[in-house]
Each structure stands twice: as structure tokens, then as C-alpha cells.
Write an enzyme that holds these catalytic residues in place. Structure first.
Site, PDB file in Angstrom:
ATOM      1  CB  CYS A  64      -1.080   0.005   1.064  1.00 13.33           C
ATOM      2  SG  CYS A  64      -2.088   1.426   1.417  1.00 13.33           S
ATOM      3  CG  ASN A  80      -1.858   6.993   0.123  1.00 14.24           C
ATOM      4  OD1 ASN A  80      -1.127   7.447  -0.096  1.00 14.24           O
ATOM      5  ND2 ASN A  80      -2.934   6.585  -0.326  1.00 14.24           N
ATOM      6  CG  ASN A 129      -1.258  -3.468  -4.615  1.00 14.12           C
ATOM      7  OD1 ASN A 129      -0.555  -2.925  -5.692  1.00 14.12           O
ATOM      8  ND2 ASN A 129      -1.766  -2.806  -3.950  1.00 14.12           N
ATOM      9  CG  HIS A 143      -3.590  -1.312  -8.782  1.00 10.18           C
ATOM     10  ND1 HIS A 143      -4.109  -0.355  -7.795  1.00 10.18           N
ATOM     11  CD2 HIS A 143      -2.356  -1.752  -8.287  1.00 10.18           C
ATOM     12  CE1 HIS A 143      -3.292  -0.313  -6.860  1.00 10.18           C
ATOM     13  NE2 HIS A 143      -2.173  -1.033  -7.040  1.00 10.18           N
ATOM     14  CG  ASN A 176      -6.249  -2.032  -5.057  1.00  6.99           C
ATOM     15  OD1 ASN A 176      -7.016  -1.659  -4.100  1.00  6.99           O
ATOM     16  ND2 ASN A 176      -5.387  -2.854  -5.082  1.00  6.99           N
ATOM     17  CD  GLU A 229      -7.228   1.705  -0.948  1.00  3.68           C
ATOM     18  OE1 GLU A 229      -6.572   0.773  -0.449  1.00  3.68           O
ATOM     19  OE2 GLU A 229      -7.292   2.929  -0.403  1.00  3.68           O
ATOM     20  CB  CYS A 231      -5.243   3.981  -3.882  1.00  2.00           C
ATOM     21  SG  CYS A 231      -4.530   2.397  -4.189  1.00  2.00           S
ATOM     22  N   GLY A 232      -1.946   5.031  -3.066  1.00  2.00           N
ATOM     23  CA  GLY A 232      -0.742   5.353  -3.569  1.00  2.00           C
ATOM     24  C   GLY A 232      -0.310   4.385  -4.588  1.00  2.00           C
ATOM     25  CB  THR A 233      -0.232   0.789  -5.062  1.00  2.00           C
ATOM     26  OG1 THR A 233      -1.496   0.538  -4.494  1.00  2.00           O
ATOM     27  CG2 THR A 233       0.981   0.586  -3.938  1.00  2.00           C
ATOM     28  N   GLY A 234      -2.237   2.820  -6.346  1.00  2.00           N
ATOM     29  CA  GLY A 234      -3.139   3.131  -7.419  1.00  2.00           C
ATOM     30  C   GLY A 234      -2.778   4.197  -8.408  1.00  2.00           C
TER      31      GLY A 234
END
Length: 367
Positions: free
Chosen positions: A77, A79, A165, A167, A198, A216, A225-228
């Protein structure tokens, strides 16, 4: 049990300190129902997820476990890792330039504390192969999995990207005009994504300005969502919708995302801030979810055995080690501590720890 609450652009997390091995095994491998209770905004503390700061297994500085609000575990994650880095800086008094190596299920992530207090995170390279995301979408002309997702009567053009993860990015012309809840809920669980996903709806404002709404996996609508944001920049860049560096605007605020080398890592820069520190009441701590006090009880380490086993799966019907049960040992240590320590002493321990962290935070901010 003491906890800290941090937020990154409104994406908020409860953080439990366990780098010295002071957390009980019942906390480091928590019951999903307990995680859901803690994250409940009416009956618990309230958060988008729970972060455990744990001893590293290898050469990293520490290991991070992150549990979603529904009790499921996330690989990574963005964030959350910024919030954890901010927590580490506040706890240890780190100065700008500090880089931590944090082991996650998505690999080792390295956030760096900036002079303005923001965190720049090397998120590693994106995953662009279907089997690595995972998705059943096939690789399209843009170089990553893309295709059409059918949601009811709607056919949505989607692009899939992995950041450790899964997306899915859905370009739209107007973020406010879409049936956000219906599409988000359906895409999270869509058969195209065997591990769920996500979901990010993307509106392009210009080659260096993107805006997304976030659904998410395991949490539903969130402010960020940082990875998003990283996955969105990668997808938009491959589709030719933006440059290799852009501001990604989320409901909670903007992140700066760059992907200068398509064989290299994605960099994410953004804020993370402390919200408050607190102590969980006994009502939120079930008998099966207690913490040992580092000041009074030695950390519990499983004893080695020739036939190792996993209590969670192998002891469902009956305890396989009744004469030396780790669960019973942990519970007994907790009960001894509770019976032999007055409430005033417990509050003093928590107060002293909170005071030390608060003082370190103010000293850092005054530099």
C-alpha cells in the site's frame, strides 16, 4: 495496547509498533474479525487498514504487514508505506535524507524522508504481464493487459497494471457522471481478476495532470491509493495519455508520480501525517488478541521442533502440542502481566511512551 493513527491524503491507518518483537503472535497474525472491529468507524477506532511494524526476516530494516479494513491482507500500500515511514521518523527522530528498507509481500520498498517532510518512495517497477498482476486480460497494443470488462449492460475499456498488488484503470470522460459505486464494486470482484483488484476511474486533464476516483480492494471507496496512483500513471503513459511524470489528483489530494524509464521503478512523492496516538480499551482487546508489555515480559519465540506445523491450520480440531501450547503460553504471560500490574502503572507506561514520541515529533518539526 498503544497504537498510532496516521493518514496519507485521507487514507488512514492504525499502526502497531512491534519492531523489537514485543507483539504477541496473536497480534502479528491477527483474527480478521478483530481487524474489522478496530477499523470500524463506529464500534472501533476507525481506519482504512491496520499496519504492523515487525522485525525484518532478512536484510531489510523492518517488515510491514498491512491488513485491509475487511481483515484481508494486502501485498502493499503506497499510502500505508508513507505513513509507516512517517511513523518511524517520528518515533526515532530521523532527519531528512533517511532511507528505510521495508520488506513487504510485494518486495522491499524504500521510502526516503524529504526536507519538506514529504516521503519519496521507490515503488519498484510495475508488473505488466497478465500472470504477475494477476488478470485473465491479454496483453494489448499498449504493452500491458487491456480489454473490455462487461458490467451489467455496460462495456468498459480497462487496462490492468500490477504494483505488487492488482489494479485496473478505467479511462472516463467525466468522473462525476459515472455510477461509481456500482462499477467499483463490480470490477473489484470481476472474473477478469482472480485475486480481486483495486479499481481506478481516470479522467485526463492534460499530459501532466491526471485525476482518479478510487475503489480499493477490501476497503471500498477511499480518499487515496498510492499504488493506484502509480498504476494509473503507468497505464496512462502506455496509452499515450500523459507524459512520464505527472500530478495524480485523488479525492484526498495530489501525489507526484514519475516513471522515467519504462524498465525502471515508479517513484511516488507525497505527504503522510500523524493524527493521534492512543491506547486501546480492554473492550477492544479480546482474550485472544492481547499484547505483551516490552517492559515486563520477554518476547515469545516459537520453539523449534522436528515436525513444524502451523497452529492456525493444523490445530483446528484439537491442539497438537497440548503440553507446550504457544497460544496458552502467550495468554498466560498476558494474564500474569494484567494481574500483577495496576491500571495506574499501565497508564503510566503508555503515557511515558506517548510523551517520548510526541517530544521527538516536536523536536523534529522545530529543526
Amino acid at each position: 495496547m498503544q497504537f498510532s493513527k496516521y493518514q496519507g491524503l485521507g487514507n488512514d491507518f492504525l499502526i502497531l509498533e512491534g519492531r523489537s518483537g514485543q507483539l504477541s503472535p496473536l497480534i502479528t497474525d491477527p483474527d480478521p474479525a478483530w481487524v474489522r472491529l478496530l477499523c470500524d468507524r463506529r464500534f472501533g477506532v476507525g481506519a482504512d487498514g491496520l499496519i504492523l511494524a515487525l522485525p525484518a526476516d532478512g536484510d531489510a530494516d523492518l517488515r510491514m504487514r498491512i491488513l485491509n479494513a475487511d481483515g484481508t491482507e494486502a501485498e502493499m500500500c503506497g499510502n500505508g508505506v508513507r505513513c509507516l515511514a512517517r511513523f518511524l521518523a517520528d518515533s526515532d527522530g530521523n532527519s531528512p535524507g533517511t532511507i528505510w528498507s521495508i520488506d513487504t509481500l510485494a518486495g522491499v520498498i524504500r521510502p526516503q524522508l524529504q526536507s519538506d517532510g514529504q516521503l519519496c518512495v521507490d515503488m519498484g517497477p510495475p508488473f505488466l504481464r497478465s500472470e504477475d498482476i494477476p488478470t485473465t486480460l491479454e496483453t494489448g497494443p499498449c504493452g500491458c493487459p487491456q480489454g473490455v470488462a462487461v458490467v451489467g449492460d455496460d462495456e468498459l475499456e480497462v487496462v490492468a497494471v500490477g504494483m505488487g498488488n492488482p489494479h485496473v484503470v478505467v479511462p472516463v470522460s467525466d468522473l462525476q457522471a459515472i455510477p461509481f459505486d456500482r462499477w467499483g464494486h463490480a470490477l473489484e470482484r470481476h472474473p477478469l481478476f482472480p485475486a480481486k483488484t483495486n479499481v481506478h476511474f481516470l479522467q485526463v486533464h492534460g499530459p501532466r495532470s491526471l485525476e482518479i476516483r478510487v475503489w480499493e480492494r477490501g476497503a471500498g471507496p477511499t480518499l487515496a491509493c498510492g499504488t493506484g496512483a502509480c498504476a494509473t500513471l503507468v497505464a496512462a503513459s502506455l496509452l499515450g495519455l500523459c507524459e512520464d511524470s505527472a500530478e495524480v489528483i485523488l479525492p484526498g489530494g495530489p501525489l507526484q508520480i514519475s516513471w522515467r524509464d519504462q524498465q525502471g521503478p515508479v517513484l511516488m512523492t507525497g505527504p503522510a501525517k500523524a493524527v493521534f496516538d492512543g491506547v486501546l480499551s480492554p473492550d477492544l482487546m479480546s482474550a485472544d488478541a492481547a499484547i505483551t508489555s516490552p517492559a515486563t515480559v520477554e518476547p515469545i519465540h516459537p520453539q523449534s521442533s522436528e515436525a513444524s506445523f502451523d497452529c492456525a491450520s493444523d490445530c483446528v480440531d484439537t491442539c497438537r502440542q497440548p503440553d507446550n501450547c504457544l497460544r496458552d503460553e502467550a495468554q498466560q504471560k498476558v494474564m500474569d502481566f494484567l494481574q500483577n500490574t495496576s491500571l495506574d502503572s499501565m497508564l503510566n507506561l503508555a503515557s511515558e511512551s506517548l510523551e517520548q514520541r510526541t517530544r521527538a515529533r516536536f523536536e523534529r518539526d522545530s529543526r
